[in-house]
Scaffold this motif. Sequence first.
Motif, PDB file in Angstrom:
ATOM      1  N   CYS A 112      25.590  29.965  29.005  1.00 29.73           N
ATOM      2  CA  CYS A 112      26.464  30.930  28.351  1.00 29.73           C
ATOM      3  C   CYS A 112      25.780  32.297  28.405  1.00 29.73           C
ATOM      4  N   PRO A 113      26.519  33.368  28.692  1.00 29.10           N
ATOM      5  CA  PRO A 113      25.898  34.693  28.781  1.00 29.10           C
ATOM      6  C   PRO A 113      25.168  35.108  27.492  1.00 29.10           C
ATOM      7  N   MET A 114      25.691  34.737  26.339  1.00 30.05           N
ATOM      8  CA  MET A 114      25.037  35.097  25.081  1.00 30.05           C
ATOM      9  C   MET A 114      23.778  34.270  24.858  1.00 30.05           C
ATOM     10  N   GLU A 115      23.819  33.017  25.262  1.00 32.85           N
ATOM     11  CA  GLU A 115      22.640  32.155  25.159  1.00 32.85           C
ATOM     12  C   GLU A 115      21.533  32.717  26.059  1.00 32.85           C
ATOM     13  N   GLU A 116      21.924  33.138  27.242  1.00 38.32           N
ATOM     14  CA  GLU A 116      20.965  33.710  28.197  1.00 38.32           C
ATOM     15  C   GLU A 116      20.414  35.041  27.694  1.00 38.32           C
ATOM     16  N   ILE A 131      23.541  41.582  22.194  1.00 44.77           N
ATOM     17  CA  ILE A 131      24.865  40.947  22.223  1.00 44.77           C
ATOM     18  C   ILE A 131      25.944  41.997  22.472  1.00 44.77           C
ATOM     19  N   ARG A 132      25.868  43.119  21.783  1.00 48.90           N
ATOM     20  CA  ARG A 132      26.870  44.179  21.983  1.00 48.90           C
ATOM     21  C   ARG A 132      26.810  44.737  23.397  1.00 48.90           C
ATOM     22  N   GLN A 133      25.607  44.935  23.932  1.00 49.04           N
ATOM     23  CA  GLN A 133      25.463  45.407  25.321  1.00 49.04           C
ATOM     24  C   GLN A 133      26.035  44.384  26.305  1.00 49.04           C
ATOM     25  N   THR A 134      25.774  43.109  26.053  1.00 51.17           N
ATOM     26  CA  THR A 134      26.268  42.056  26.944  1.00 51.17           C
ATOM     27  C   THR A 134      27.786  41.978  26.904  1.00 51.17           C
ATOM     28  N   LEU A 135      28.370  42.108  25.726  1.00 50.99           N
ATOM     29  CA  LEU A 135      29.841  42.107  25.623  1.00 50.99           C
ATOM     30  C   LEU A 135      30.445  43.269  26.401  1.00 50.99           C
ATOM     31  N   LYS A 136      29.843  44.456  26.291  1.00 53.65           N
ATOM     32  CA  LYS A 136      30.348  45.616  27.041  1.00 53.65           C
ATOM     33  C   LYS A 136      30.247  45.389  28.540  1.00 53.65           C
ATOM     34  N   ARG A 137      29.126  44.824  28.975  1.00 54.59           N
ATOM     35  CA  ARG A 137      28.920  44.555  30.401  1.00 54.59           C
ATOM     36  C   ARG A 137      29.953  43.526  30.897  1.00 54.59           C
ATOM     37  N   LEU A 138      30.177  42.476  30.119  1.00 53.73           N
ATOM     38  CA  LEU A 138      31.150  41.459  30.516  1.00 53.73           C
ATOM     39  C   LEU A 138      32.580  42.016  30.533  1.00 53.73           C
TER      40      LEU A 138
END
Length: 142
Positions: A112-116, A131-138
């Motif tokens: 999972c991207p958040m787990e990673e 987490i916020r940066q990853t959500l924006k990237r996704l």
Amino acid sequence: MSSDLRRAVEILDKSRYTCVLCRGEQILTTEKRGVLPLVEWLEAGEDLKGFSAADKVVGKGAAFLYVMAGVKEVYASVMSEKAAALLSDYGIDGFCGQKVDRIRNRQGTGNCPMEEATKDIESPEKAWEVIRQTLKRLAAGK
């Protein structure tokens, strides 16, 4: 397991909701997937302290968000070992239907991207940022 958590689990099991939070007469629900509803509630300033949460899947990223939210207990149909350990470290009771070594992505092709994204993170504040940066990237499709 408190009566609030039993009620949240019952609602989760009998509905299309992906996440249910209960505190007394207050009930929050969502059909959104992943960590997005937790991020949205936290960004909106929703007071989640003392709630009991029932969720479909809880990995380390979601566990960090539950820590930040101040919930008192979490049930997940599926929970990663790292999420269970993190909740325990912060004094949050964790329950699950199935404990797994890691949360897989929706395609089943990897983590999972958040787990990673949170695998090497130790603080809720740093996890929030990542987490916020990853959500924006996704969301941008990257």
